[in-house]
Design a protein around this motif. Structure first.
Motif, PDB file in Angstrom:
ATOM      1  N   GLY A  85       0.834  -1.193   0.000  1.00  0.00           N
ATOM      2  CA  GLY A  85       0.000   0.000   0.000  1.00  0.00           C
ATOM      3  C   GLY A  85       0.869   1.242   0.000  1.00  0.00           C
ATOM      4  O   GLY A  85       2.033   1.202   0.387  1.00  0.00           O
ATOM      5  N   TRP A  86       0.292   2.342  -0.454  1.00  0.00           N
ATOM      6  CA  TRP A  86       1.028   3.601  -0.513  1.00  0.00           C
ATOM      7  C   TRP A  86       0.944   4.317   0.822  1.00  0.00           C
ATOM      8  O   TRP A  86      -0.124   4.454   1.398  1.00  0.00           O
ATOM      9  CB  TRP A  86       0.470   4.482  -1.628  1.00  0.00           C
ATOM     10  N   TRP A  87       2.090   4.752   1.327  1.00  0.00           N
ATOM     11  CA  TRP A  87       2.138   5.529   2.559  1.00  0.00           C
ATOM     12  C   TRP A  87       1.901   6.996   2.215  1.00  0.00           C
ATOM     13  O   TRP A  87       2.354   7.494   1.186  1.00  0.00           O
ATOM     14  CB  TRP A  87       3.488   5.385   3.244  1.00  0.00           C
ATOM     15  N   LYS A  88       1.221   7.701   3.106  1.00  0.00           N
ATOM     16  CA  LYS A  88       0.989   9.133   2.911  1.00  0.00           C
ATOM     17  C   LYS A  88       2.287   9.919   2.999  1.00  0.00           C
ATOM     18  O   LYS A  88       2.448  10.951   2.366  1.00  0.00           O
ATOM     19  CB  LYS A  88       0.031   9.664   3.979  1.00  0.00           C
ATOM     20  N   LYS A  89       3.189   9.430   3.834  1.00  0.00           N
ATOM     21  CA  LYS A  89       4.477  10.096   4.062  1.00  0.00           C
ATOM     22  C   LYS A  89       5.447   9.071   4.635  1.00  0.00           C
ATOM     23  O   LYS A  89       5.077   7.929   4.884  1.00  0.00           O
ATOM     24  CB  LYS A  89       4.306  11.286   5.001  1.00  0.00           C
ATOM     25  N   LEU A  90       6.682   9.466   4.827  1.00  0.00           N
ATOM     26  CA  LEU A  90       7.702   8.533   5.320  1.00  0.00           C
ATOM     27  C   LEU A  90       7.591   8.295   6.821  1.00  0.00           C
ATOM     28  O   LEU A  90       7.744   7.165   7.290  1.00  0.00           O
ATOM     29  CB  LEU A  90       9.107   9.052   4.985  1.00  0.00           C
ATOM     30  N   LEU A  91       7.328   9.335   7.579  1.00  0.00           N
ATOM     31  CA  LEU A  91       7.385   9.253   9.036  1.00  0.00           C
ATOM     32  C   LEU A  91       6.008   9.343   9.677  1.00  0.00           C
ATOM     33  O   LEU A  91       5.113  10.019   9.174  1.00  0.00           O
ATOM     34  CB  LEU A  91       8.272  10.370   9.583  1.00  0.00           C
ATOM     35  N   ARG A  92       5.868   8.667  10.827  1.00  0.00           N
ATOM     36  CA  ARG A  92       4.646   8.736  11.625  1.00  0.00           C
ATOM     37  C   ARG A  92       4.501  10.118  12.250  1.00  0.00           C
ATOM     38  O   ARG A  92       5.479  10.839  12.392  1.00  0.00           O
ATOM     39  CB  ARG A  92       4.730   7.721  12.780  1.00  0.00           C
ATOM     40  N   GLY A  93       3.313  10.414  12.667  1.00  0.00           N
ATOM     41  CA  GLY A  93       3.075  11.676  13.375  1.00  0.00           C
ATOM     42  C   GLY A  93       2.437  12.709  12.475  1.00  0.00           C
ATOM     43  O   GLY A  93       2.359  12.562  11.257  1.00  0.00           O
TER      44      GLY A  93
END
Length: 177
Positions: A85-93
């Motif tokens: 799946g595609w992540w919205k961004k690299l890092l959490r938060g």
């Protein structure tokens, strides 16, 4: 006090590409936890400055299937996602990414592209994250840049021209008695 190296990233549905830009890194240690904690440390530069990095990736990863290549100019990691799946961004938060984390536009593929091509890794020799023991990756990785880069340098046109000029200069120099 440690410094942060520049980090570039890109993704595919099943993996994340992370490039830590740190020329001449010594004692590079990379650790990946299944819950997405990515840590890096090394020394580099004339003063052997310490560089450290800890990133809490957006989602879980498959540590055993992930790979790393420690090169002369950078450390390149192929991090396998635990779930496609595609992540919205690299890092959490909710916050903005740190200033040293940037998108790698050379490797980027948009989510809506019809046929995302696999990245050409140029024959890099990767070692597996899964083979590491303990919390850090000490000597488990070979520095694959040695012989391959020496061969590539010898094949480059600039080196051949330099060698030709040096040979011409020797043949034109008068013999000393």
């Amino acid at each position: 006090m440690s410094r942060h190296p520049e980090v570039k990233w890109a993704q595919r549905p099943d993996k994340i590409y992370i490039t830590v830009q740190l020329p001449d890194a010594k004692d590079a240690k990379v650790n990946m936890e299944p819950d997405g904690i990515f840590t890096f440390s090394a020394t580099a530069g004339a003063g052997n400055s310490t560089y450290e990095l800890k990133m809490d990736l957006y989602d879980k990863v498959n540590k055993e299937a992930s790979k790393i290549n420690v090169g002369v100019r950078s450390i390149f990691c192929v991090v396998e996602k635990a779930e496609k799946g595609w992540w919205k961004k690299l890092l959490r938060g909710d916050g903005k990414a740190p200033h040293y984390v940037k998108v790698d536009w050379d490797k980027w593929v948009d989510e809506d592209d019809d046929a995302p091509s696999d990245l050409d890794l140029g024959g890099m020799d990767f070692s597996n994250f899964g083979n590491m023991g303990g919390d850090a990756m000490d000597d488990d990785f070979e520095d694959s840049d040695g012989e391959e880069q020496a061969e590539n340098v010898q094949k480059s046109g600039d080196v051949e021209k330099t060698e030709d000029i040096a040979t011409d200069a020797k043949s034109e120099a008068p013999a000393s008695t």
